[in-house]
Design an enzyme around this catalytic site. Sequence first.
Site, PDB file in Angstrom:
ATOM      1  N   ASP A  39     -91.890  40.379 -24.611  1.00 28.39           N
ATOM      2  CA  ASP A  39     -90.626  41.076 -24.727  1.00 28.39           C
ATOM      3  C   ASP A  39     -89.625  40.192 -23.990  1.00 28.39           C
ATOM      4  OD1 ASP A  39     -88.719  43.219 -25.108  1.00 28.39           O
ATOM      5  OD2 ASP A  39     -89.049  43.748 -23.015  1.00 28.39           O
ATOM      6  N   ARG A  40     -88.354  40.299 -24.317  1.00 29.18           N
ATOM      7  CA  ARG A  40     -87.367  39.430 -23.668  1.00 29.18           C
ATOM      8  C   ARG A  40     -86.774  40.092 -22.422  1.00 29.18           C
ATOM      9  NH1 ARG A  40     -81.782  37.868 -26.434  1.00 29.18           N
ATOM     10  NH2 ARG A  40     -81.116  39.510 -25.022  1.00 29.18           N
ATOM     11  N   ASP A  41     -85.897  41.055 -22.630  1.00 30.14           N
ATOM     12  CA  ASP A  41     -85.175  41.679 -21.512  1.00 30.14           C
ATOM     13  C   ASP A  41     -86.123  42.517 -20.657  1.00 30.14           C
ATOM     14  OD1 ASP A  41     -82.898  40.530 -22.668  1.00 30.14           O
ATOM     15  OD2 ASP A  41     -82.500  42.321 -23.866  1.00 30.14           O
TER      16      ASP A  41
ATOM     17  N   ASN B  59     -85.977  44.048 -29.075  1.00 31.19           N
ATOM     18  CA  ASN B  59     -85.017  44.974 -29.662  1.00 31.19           C
ATOM     19  C   ASN B  59     -83.626  44.553 -29.204  1.00 31.19           C
ATOM     20  OD1 ASN B  59     -87.001  46.579 -30.830  1.00 31.19           O
ATOM     21  ND2 ASN B  59     -86.896  48.183 -29.276  1.00 31.19           N
ATOM     22  N   GLN B  60     -82.694  44.454 -30.131  1.00 28.64           N
ATOM     23  CA  GLN B  60     -81.322  44.065 -29.808  1.00 28.64           C
ATOM     24  C   GLN B  60     -80.340  45.032 -30.475  1.00 28.64           C
ATOM     25  OE1 GLN B  60     -80.295  41.642 -27.613  1.00 28.64           O
ATOM     26  NE2 GLN B  60     -82.459  41.625 -27.073  1.00 28.64           N
TER      27      GLN B  60
ATOM     28  N   CYS C 236     -84.846  42.718 -33.447  1.00 35.71           N
ATOM     29  CA  CYS C 236     -84.444  43.833 -34.301  1.00 35.71           C
ATOM     30  C   CYS C 236     -83.018  44.223 -33.926  1.00 35.71           C
ATOM     31  CB  CYS C 236     -85.374  45.028 -34.124  1.00 35.71           C
ATOM     32  SG  CYS C 236     -84.779  46.474 -35.025  1.00 35.71           S
TER      33      CYS C 236
ATOM     34  N   HIS D 173     -81.314  46.638 -35.355  1.00 39.85           N
ATOM     35  CA  HIS D 173     -81.074  47.989 -35.866  1.00 39.85           C
ATOM     36  C   HIS D 173     -81.116  49.063 -34.784  1.00 39.85           C
ATOM     37  CE1 HIS D 173     -83.166  45.736 -39.215  1.00 39.85           C
ATOM     38  NE2 HIS D 173     -81.941  45.895 -39.666  1.00 39.85           N
TER      39      HIS D 173
ATOM     40  N   CYS E  21     -86.059  51.639 -38.783  1.00 43.93           N
ATOM     41  CA  CYS E  21     -86.773  50.545 -39.442  1.00 43.93           C
ATOM     42  C   CYS E  21     -88.167  50.396 -38.863  1.00 43.93           C
ATOM     43  CB  CYS E  21     -85.969  49.247 -39.275  1.00 43.93           C
ATOM     44  SG  CYS E  21     -85.817  48.771 -37.545  1.00 43.93           S
TER      45      CYS E  21
ATOM     46  N   LYS F   3     -89.140  48.261 -31.955  1.00 45.48           N
ATOM     47  CA  LYS F   3     -90.221  48.798 -31.129  1.00 45.48           C
ATOM     48  C   LYS F   3     -89.860  50.230 -30.736  1.00 45.48           C
ATOM     49  CE  LYS F   3     -89.799  45.171 -28.458  1.00 45.48           C
ATOM     50  NZ  LYS F   3     -89.906  44.295 -27.289  1.00 45.48           N
TER      51      LYS F   3
ATOM     52  N   ASP G  75     -92.150  45.471 -20.753  1.00 41.79           N
ATOM     53  CA  ASP G  75     -91.790  46.211 -19.552  1.00 41.79           C
ATOM     54  C   ASP G  75     -91.580  47.696 -19.824  1.00 41.79           C
ATOM     55  OD1 ASP G  75     -89.401  45.674 -20.999  1.00 41.79           O
ATOM     56  OD2 ASP G  75     -88.208  46.009 -19.187  1.00 41.79           O
TER      57      ASP G  75
END
Length: 168
Positions: free
Chosen positions: A9-11, A52-53, A90, A92, A105, A109, A134
């Site tokens: 995961d990024r953030d 997720n964005q 993502c 959305h 969608c 996640k 996280d």
Amino acid sequence: MNRPAVFFDRDGVLNEDTGYLYEQANFKWTAGAREAVKSVNDAGYFAFVVTNQSGVARGLYKEADIGALHIWMSEELAKIGAHIDAFEYCPHHPEGSIELYRTSCTCRKPEPGMITKIMNRFPVDSARSFLIGDKFTDIEAANGAGIRGYLFEGPNLQHFVNSHLSTG
């Protein structure tokens, strides 16, 4: 030949979660993050980012901003000989203010769509692969894709990754 993979995961995992991050000026790596990616590379695993964005759906930034940040992250990782094999995000959200992105969608996640999309593009050994997130939604996405998920709560991502590479 299939290879194991680590899905990050990024953030909140690779970088500090400051909320709707899209500018490199506000980006801060978590402790050991770059070294964790290098450890994954050196162990012969694929390294992927799934994030997720929803800031795109909320009109806070554009997809091009995400792409620019991911290019910058790749350049920073290259400075220590590390790399990400693929980034998936993502944009959305079912309550987004931008109609194009206002949807439920299978990529957001806790749905596993980003992970399965990558697994369809790369020869991933799912039995030996895992995700580091996280939030419990990250773990749900991993489980939905048929891989293990581990919850990262700090403090050092390299130590955390290395403990799972040795067992996973």
